[in-house]
Design a protein around this motif. Sequence first.
Motif, mmCIF file in Angstrom:
data_model
loop_
_atom_site.group_PDB
_atom_site.id
_atom_site.type_symbol
_atom_site.label_atom_id
_atom_site.label_comp_id
_atom_site.label_asym_id
_atom_site.label_seq_id
_atom_site.Cartn_x
_atom_site.Cartn_y
_atom_site.Cartn_z
ATOM 1 N N LEU A 34 15.340 4.438 -0.278
ATOM 2 C CA LEU A 34 14.736 3.254 -0.873
ATOM 3 C C LEU A 34 13.222 3.311 -0.730
ATOM 4 C CD1 LEU A 34 17.119 0.560 0.698
ATOM 5 C CD2 LEU A 34 17.350 1.679 -1.528
ATOM 6 N N ASN A 35 12.538 2.690 -1.692
ATOM 7 C CA ASN A 35 11.090 2.582 -1.549
ATOM 8 C C ASN A 35 10.772 1.503 -0.516
ATOM 9 O OD1 ASN A 35 10.916 -0.031 -2.740
ATOM 10 N ND2 ASN A 35 10.903 0.855 -4.783
ATOM 11 N N PRO A 36 9.530 1.365 -0.076
ATOM 12 C CA PRO A 36 9.225 0.447 1.041
ATOM 13 C C PRO A 36 9.650 -0.999 0.799
ATOM 14 C CG PRO A 36 7.390 1.934 0.681
ATOM 15 C CD PRO A 36 8.357 2.182 -0.440
ATOM 16 N N VAL A 37 9.429 -1.525 -0.413
ATOM 17 C CA VAL A 37 9.799 -2.911 -0.685
ATOM 18 C C VAL A 37 11.306 -3.073 -0.649
ATOM 19 C CG1 VAL A 37 9.706 -4.774 -2.374
ATOM 20 C CG2 VAL A 37 7.704 -3.334 -2.011
ATOM 21 N N GLU A 38 12.023 -2.170 -1.284
ATOM 22 C CA GLU A 38 13.491 -2.239 -1.283
ATOM 23 C C GLU A 38 14.041 -2.108 0.130
ATOM 24 O OE1 GLU A 38 14.359 -0.269 -5.683
ATOM 25 O OE2 GLU A 38 14.268 0.982 -3.896
ATOM 26 N N PHE A 39 13.459 -1.214 0.933
ATOM 27 C CA PHE A 39 13.935 -1.028 2.304
ATOM 28 C C PHE A 39 13.749 -2.306 3.125
ATOM 29 C CE2 PHE A 39 13.191 0.430 6.731
ATOM 30 C CZ PHE A 39 14.459 0.937 6.975
ATOM 31 N N PHE A 40 12.620 -2.977 2.949
ATOM 32 C CA PHE A 40 12.415 -4.232 3.670
ATOM 33 C C PHE A 40 13.422 -5.282 3.214
ATOM 34 C CE2 PHE A 40 10.691 -8.486 4.016
ATOM 35 C CZ PHE A 40 10.329 -8.541 5.349
ATOM 36 N N ILE A 41 13.660 -5.380 1.915
ATOM 37 C CA ILE A 41 14.605 -6.373 1.395
ATOM 38 C C ILE A 41 15.979 -6.168 2.001
ATOM 39 C CG2 ILE A 41 15.838 -7.101 -0.677
ATOM 40 C CD1 ILE A 41 13.248 -6.643 -2.244
ATOM 41 N N PHE A 42 16.479 -4.935 1.967
ATOM 42 C CA PHE A 42 17.818 -4.664 2.493
ATOM 43 C C PHE A 42 17.865 -4.878 4.009
ATOM 44 C CE2 PHE A 42 18.555 -2.957 -1.632
ATOM 45 C CZ PHE A 42 19.929 -2.913 -1.803
ATOM 46 N N SER A 43 16.797 -4.541 4.718
ATOM 47 C CA SER A 43 16.785 -4.743 6.174
ATOM 48 C C SER A 43 16.767 -6.226 6.517
ATOM 49 C CB SER A 43 15.559 -4.044 6.783
ATOM 50 O OG SER A 43 15.590 -2.655 6.534
ATOM 51 N N PHE A 44 15.992 -7.005 5.778
ATOM 52 C CA PHE A 44 15.932 -8.445 6.026
ATOM 53 C C PHE A 44 17.279 -9.105 5.763
ATOM 54 C CE2 PHE A 44 15.350 -12.730 4.249
ATOM 55 C CZ PHE A 44 14.729 -13.352 5.316
ATOM 56 N N LYS A 50 0.829 -1.200 0.000
ATOM 57 C CA LYS A 50 0.000 0.000 0.000
ATOM 58 C C LYS A 50 0.863 1.249 0.000
ATOM 59 C CE LYS A 50 -3.873 2.098 2.502
ATOM 60 N NZ LYS A 50 -4.782 1.951 3.678
ATOM 61 N N LEU A 51 1.947 1.232 0.766
ATOM 62 C CA LEU A 51 2.873 2.369 0.773
ATOM 63 C C LEU A 51 3.583 2.516 -0.566
ATOM 64 C CD1 LEU A 51 4.809 2.501 4.177
ATOM 65 C CD2 LEU A 51 3.214 4.181 3.242
ATOM 66 N N SER A 52 3.885 1.393 -1.225
ATOM 67 C CA SER A 52 4.644 1.439 -2.473
ATOM 68 C C SER A 52 3.874 2.104 -3.605
ATOM 69 C CB SER A 52 5.039 0.011 -2.893
ATOM 70 O OG SER A 52 5.850 -0.589 -1.915
ATOM 71 N N SER A 53 2.563 2.218 -3.442
ATOM 72 C CA SER A 53 1.791 2.891 -4.486
ATOM 73 C C SER A 53 2.026 4.396 -4.495
ATOM 74 C CB SER A 53 0.299 2.602 -4.285
ATOM 75 O OG SER A 53 -0.143 3.088 -3.025
ATOM 76 N N GLU A 54 2.658 4.906 -3.433
ATOM 77 C CA GLU A 54 3.000 6.328 -3.361
ATOM 78 C C GLU A 54 4.468 6.492 -3.714
ATOM 79 O OE1 GLU A 54 0.789 8.621 -2.781
ATOM 80 O OE2 GLU A 54 -0.858 7.263 -2.268
#
Length: 750
Positions: free
Chosen positions: A135-145, A84-88
């Motif tokens: 980073l966008n939300p998806v990229e930020f989660f990937i790098f954090s994981f 939902k955040l990534s749509s922005e």
Amino acid sequence: MESNIYNWSIPQKCQTFATMIQNAQNTRELQTRISDIMKHVFGDAFFPTGWNLKFMTKATQFYEFNAVYNFLSIKGPFFSGIFKLSSESNVTFEFPLAHFPQSTRHCFEDGNCSAFYKPKLHVPLGASVPLSLLLNPVEFFIFSFVHHLINTPYVRGMSSQVAVDSIYSALLEEYLSAFVPISGVVPMPQYAGHPWNPPTTPSSPTVTPSRKVTLFKTSILGSLTTSPSPTIGQVQQNDAWATEAFIHAVVDLWIDCKVNKDHINKTMNTSFSQDFENVAIPSIDLVRCVRIFIKHMHSFGNSPAPSGLSALASIKRFYIGFFQKELYIFLTQAVDRWPLDTSFRIVLELWLSYIQPWRYAESSDAEERCVDSKWQFFIAENLLFYTMFFWKILNRLTRMELTYPKHALMLFRVAKVFCMKDLGKMIANAENTLSHSISPRIRTPGPDTELLGIVHHHILQMEGSGYAHVFLFGHQVSNLVDQLLHSAEEAKMRIKNSHLANVPEQPKPSGGFLSKIFHYIFYEERRGGSESDEYKKAYEHLDASVHQLAALFELEVPQIDGEREPSDISAMSINGTPPRGDFSGTAMMTQVPDDQTSFGDRRPRGIVPVRRFDVAYRGNPDKAPVTSYEQPFFVKLFTAISDSLNSKFGGEILELYTAPGMKGRVARQVLAMPSQYLEMQREGTRKVYKEMYLPPRINLRPLASYSFLMVTLLLFFLFFFFLGWSSPSIFVSAALCYGIYVTIKALLNP
């Protein structure tokens, strides 16, 4: 967010966080809540361990495992908020560059980084160099994981080794399947204009392959975006941005752990301990996760590409270029500096997984034990992975005690792979392009021109100019293989004389079906977990390895005098590994008189039994080695049944055990009580003991004792044949008697 949330249980946190994401009123509030949740999951300065995803397993934390998996899965509530955040397009998160290795940070500061990162670099006001990525939300989660694997701080007395069945490993495989899909496309939001693509201008840096043998070393999407070709410029750019982000995160945070060569040379003049402190050695958990990534990338790269021109198809075509150089350095450091023990097996399997991409292709030739000729170009593009690492690993094996079963298995694994049909021929074909007169295995009129360019480009990329190649089928490697064959034959002789000489032969079954069943239960089962069975397998592995390598390198099988007595068995410690001079944390050593040893006057020459080790098993009591009073077949059967029931009903069992009243009393008489045990794991070059907890559980192993089985069998025959009872009546009566017995015990022992 409430201040006492750190004290909540993880299932409570997951339920609360899911509600918070669902009830967010606007984008700003949702972004703040997503950021706070990720700090809780992956850790921050105040709570660095986060949820300890590396150590959470389904066996030890059943409820927590299921709650976290449902919450963090792609179809879970957390990713619904992220999508939902990534749509922005204006929502960004800062990922600090301090999380990257030092060499990668220097590339960011110098501007010599991949085109994937350049538009994401963020230079704060007053700073001269970038300090974070936007980073966008998806990229930020990937790098954090991905960063969470290497970020968990080391706690003294606790190993940082990831459990094979941990929640982190399960999520890693799910994210790889979602972000790097083997079939189909990435199920990510598609943007009208992705905010992270480099601008399409002539001044933008481009990295496009000028010929077939050039591999991508920067962003595929960046290359496609800035390519002057009108055809490539029409490629859809939004279908693989998450795939590229995941690959870059793994490569730059896990695999790209380069160590400066000047620093290594300086550490060579220091002491042994200082050398290992200063030079980076990958941990076991990191190597295991990198292997999962490599196996998935082979499956991804060898799967059918989407129809038409797309960035995902380009990544599939050039996927090796993302991590080839980094993996080469990663493996070089691991092979050169890993301790000489059985933990090297995980490094060996990583190497074997990389050099066998055909195992993960849809039309695999693994069953036929043959390598198709279509893999010739892959072998040429990765020649040093086959030749240089084969040379290094064989050098390691010559310094290891091959009588130890796990060491013999390593040699067998290497020999089995390299003796696959046509693999040696294709390696020799690639080497033939380097020096037509030196490689003696293949004689052709001249080297293949296309292979020549591929091999020279590969060696230049990996080692630079001036590299002296060690030919796989040259005299240097052949001499090393011959030395290893002699060591293997001597190890076979020592195993035969020391471990297999006095093993009695099991009687062969004779008669009908019932006789064979009786033989299997009371004789064959002993071979499953006995020490002699392990050494028999080691003997077979060594024998197969000797014959395979001798055939591959056209050498004669060494002939060792079978009457020669072992001369260096005394160099082995009680667990079969060469002594290190440090027995701390293991068994206690005691001196015993010579006349009390079991050898007496028949002691083999070279064995000096002046030390005895007081060994006590301190591991998982449910997985203890089979004892002499237990029936191994039923031990395996009842243990498997117990594990299955505990895994499925772990929560209900815990509730029953802790329940008040008569129900809890009865449960505490039937179920196994909670216990703790020590598990030895390796932290770098050190052995650490991690205290593990076993919850209340079903344990059927006591039923596998010979005494219980014999009494049960005798009573069954007595009531069935002499008293005429039916089988159901016998079982119902036995269950009723056991219930009365348990009830009386529960009343007497609350």
